[in-house]
Enzyme design. Sequence first.
Site, PDB file in Angstrom:
ATOM      1  N   THR A 163       0.842  -1.195   0.000  1.00  0.00           N
ATOM      2  CA  THR A 163       0.000   0.000   0.000  1.00  0.00           C
ATOM      3  C   THR A 163       0.879   1.247   0.000  1.00  0.00           C
ATOM      4  OG1 THR A 163      -1.712  -1.149   1.244  1.00  0.00           O
ATOM      5  CG2 THR A 163      -1.837   1.252   1.209  1.00  0.00           C
ATOM      6  N   PHE A 204       0.766   9.638  -8.341  1.00  0.00           N
ATOM      7  CA  PHE A 204       0.722   8.210  -8.044  1.00  0.00           C
ATOM      8  C   PHE A 204       0.333   7.392  -9.263  1.00  0.00           C
ATOM      9  CE2 PHE A 204      -0.664  10.338  -4.073  1.00  0.00           C
ATOM     10  CZ  PHE A 204       0.614  10.454  -3.622  1.00  0.00           C
ATOM     11  N   TRP A 215       2.532   1.603  -3.348  1.00  0.00           N
ATOM     12  CA  TRP A 215       1.557   1.960  -4.382  1.00  0.00           C
ATOM     13  C   TRP A 215       1.480   3.484  -4.520  1.00  0.00           C
ATOM     14  CZ3 TRP A 215      -2.985   4.832  -4.513  1.00  0.00           C
ATOM     15  CH2 TRP A 215      -3.747   4.700  -5.681  1.00  0.00           C
ATOM     16  N   HIS A 216       1.630   4.149  -3.391  1.00  0.00           N
ATOM     17  CA  HIS A 216       1.506   5.606  -3.419  1.00  0.00           C
ATOM     18  C   HIS A 216       2.725   6.288  -4.019  1.00  0.00           C
ATOM     19  CE1 HIS A 216      -1.822   4.814  -0.648  1.00  0.00           C
ATOM     20  NE2 HIS A 216      -2.282   5.978  -1.042  1.00  0.00           N
ATOM     21  N   GLY A 217       3.818   5.598  -4.100  1.00  0.00           N
ATOM     22  CA  GLY A 217       4.984   6.217  -4.706  1.00  0.00           C
ATOM     23  C   GLY A 217       6.200   5.333  -4.561  1.00  0.00           C
TER      24      GLY A 217
END
Lengths: 390, 466
Positions: free
Chosen positions: B319, B466, B322-324
Amino acid sequence: MSIDKKRLKKNLQNCPYLTAISIIWLFLTIGGVILLWYRDYGGLEWRSLWSSPVFAVIMEKEMHGSVTGLPPTEPAMVKIPDTDRDNGVQEENKIPAVMETLEKDSEHAEQMRSFLAQKEQEEKEMAKIVEEEAEEPVGQTVFVDYDPVETDSIYYEDAGKLALTTDYAYTKVKEEYFTDAVFLGDSRTMGIADYAGLDADFYCENGMTVYKLLDEKGVTYQKTGEKADLNQVMQQKHYGKIYLMLGMNELGYGNTEYFLEHYQAVLEQIRQWQPQAIIFLMANLHVNREKNNLNTEFNNININAKNAAIATLANGTDTFYLDSNPLFTDEEGLLKDDLTFDGVHLYANNYAQWRDFLMEHGVVRKNNRSDENVETHRPAEYQAEINQIK
Amino acid sequence: MLFSSVEFLFRFLPVFMLLYLAVPGKYRNLVLLSGSLLFYGAGEPYYVLLLVLSILVNYGAGRLIIDKKETYGKITLILSICYNFGVLFVFKYWDFAAQNLNRLLGGISSGEMIPFLSLALPLGISFYTFQIVSYLIDCYNGRIGEKVSFTAFASYVTMFPQLIAGPIVKYEEVAERMKERKIHPKAVESGLKLFSIGLGYKVLLANQIGTLWNSIMTAGAGNLSVAVAWLGAFAYSFQIYFDFWGYSLMAKGLGRMLGFRIPKNFDDPYMSRSVSEFWRRWHITLGRWFKEYLYIPLGGNRKGYVRTAFNLLVVWTLTGLWHGADFNFALWGLLFFVLLSIEKKGFGKWLEQKKVIGHIYVIVLIPVTWVIFAISDMHQLGMYLQNMIGIHASNALAGSEQVFRYIKQYGVLFILCVLFATPYPMKQYQKYKYKWYTVVIIVAIFWFSVYEIMSGSNNPFLYFRF
């Protein structure tokens, strides 16, 4: 197919918001079309309306990158030769080395050699003048030429020259020097006000421009946080030194000539109010690589064009041009990344260096020089790092 | 094209809507698909081809999974998932991986063992990749039973309301409406209202409070007094919330205008009393994706505490990433792993019962997590966190003087942000939404937003990276 009027009416009543927005949209669209028509066929002073955001919605074909949402395409590489970053001792040794590299580049060699010779000559003459006129030395603002880059913008073109800090026998001053100083400027001056720890007057604001500086609406006086009209302030209080730093927020408004015209008008007005003051025209700091965008008008070429224009107003007697860029930029003239968050403003802790720079560049009149111990020096900083100029 | 841009608001949307409403029902998907590709292509003229390729490959894969389930179903599923994550990896994570591998291998040999690709991140790739993967898995699980037409699938993936920043919609949520949908003027009306409110959140709250965070970061992460550091953390927390929620609301509104029901993505997350609750209410569709397509397949919490903890670790590291593609995002995810593991042991339940303590816990912790999220430079991040607890390398240059000024300048905005972080305004809206004054208020919000968009230039969506 005919329109069912009853249904339409009912729908309109059911959808007041949709109706309202549609009307606004129609209004803007029709208004925009009419304005375009006037613009193309004359008959209306459309320029004033153009700047109104409402009509600009429709009319302005190309907005700034950030508004259109397009990511700034390819961080443009702009090489602004930054000549005087390494001031000090090594300067003397640099020129032979530079000459050597220049030998290889035959195209530029001749040009550079003559430039250097001229420079040397100038310096000698300057030194002579300074010696002779020990009464009141006269500083000279030197411009270094380089090959300009092609630009395609209504706001600027490459000046092809770089202004160096006015060459002058500056005095190293103490903090008391600034008690009768005033700083006028934009958000970068706010940074000095906040973090340089100078006890001076600051009239500055985010987004300040030369066009707004002398507005009756006033500029925020940092000591009180209240707006003050400089037309009054400048006539009431007399300052020994005035530091002016503007030009960033003007990058996308009018071209360089237009800017210079207004800057000069502001300067002359201030001079009229404060005939005795030493005025320092401070260079606008360059931006970093990320913010240096050739596709917009927000880039170092434009900043440099504005700075070079400003520097022409320095006379070396009571008006000086100070370029603090060498303190904070790399060899490409880009603001160093580790000094800034947003690519435009310095971190708070870097203002101390700026303060030191200002303290090294004090101008103390001979006849006013009460303290005979003050150290007069001549920062050897305008020698060009000529290998940059290609 | 951003929702909060002149191009979208005054050109794309009206023209698209007129066309969309004018064509007969059976052509609507086609109009939606071409409109969406145009919308995407305007911002990403090259990567739109990547999107089209993804659609072709995955439509084929989906068909194969359904038709030949017994024989080729599994292998097709695995290969197609590899394709999707492979593309995502190359565009989003390659350089990050290469950089770190090079650093690791640096001892063995000199130079760059693995070259950098320096590819720009295709807009929305994280979102549409997840959406496509959910579709493939649903095909395999039999949740999508019947044949999906190509236009329907392509419209589902590219649908411009949610294409670039979510919510991550599951196919079953739009399946019925993909086949047939009636568009009522009232739905368009209420969708447009939601859209305008979302626009207001984005432009009038997020962008404005964002300037405070910006000016604090401009002073430098190492130069802040405790108060300034916390003020910045709160400002950023509001910025990211209204930014993302505003976007989700706009997506929901647009979806409704087009005749779809796009799921809710936020449920007043800052009103939570534990971090677990926070994640049930923040970016709901992402949490749901990880839960349904990763956590539960891994065994969820049914295999003992150790295995549950491991599953949580995997889910939250991913998670975060996933954001960066950066260490701070991994760290951010890991922090949630730690917090959630602790809360799973009963602490969370206890917090949710103790109303006040729970709220304080969330209000203090969440801004810290956002600071980690916001600052990718580990050195800067370290300094900022130290500043938050009063450790300073030198004098805090931004201190009481700045606090005083910021409060003067942003005080009202802060109060508004707090107010709009509570469920109260939305409840009022639901209650009075047909009243004339509500209409007037929303017209005003729309108008001010447009004004701000025109006059301000600093208005990027945070979630776009993102």
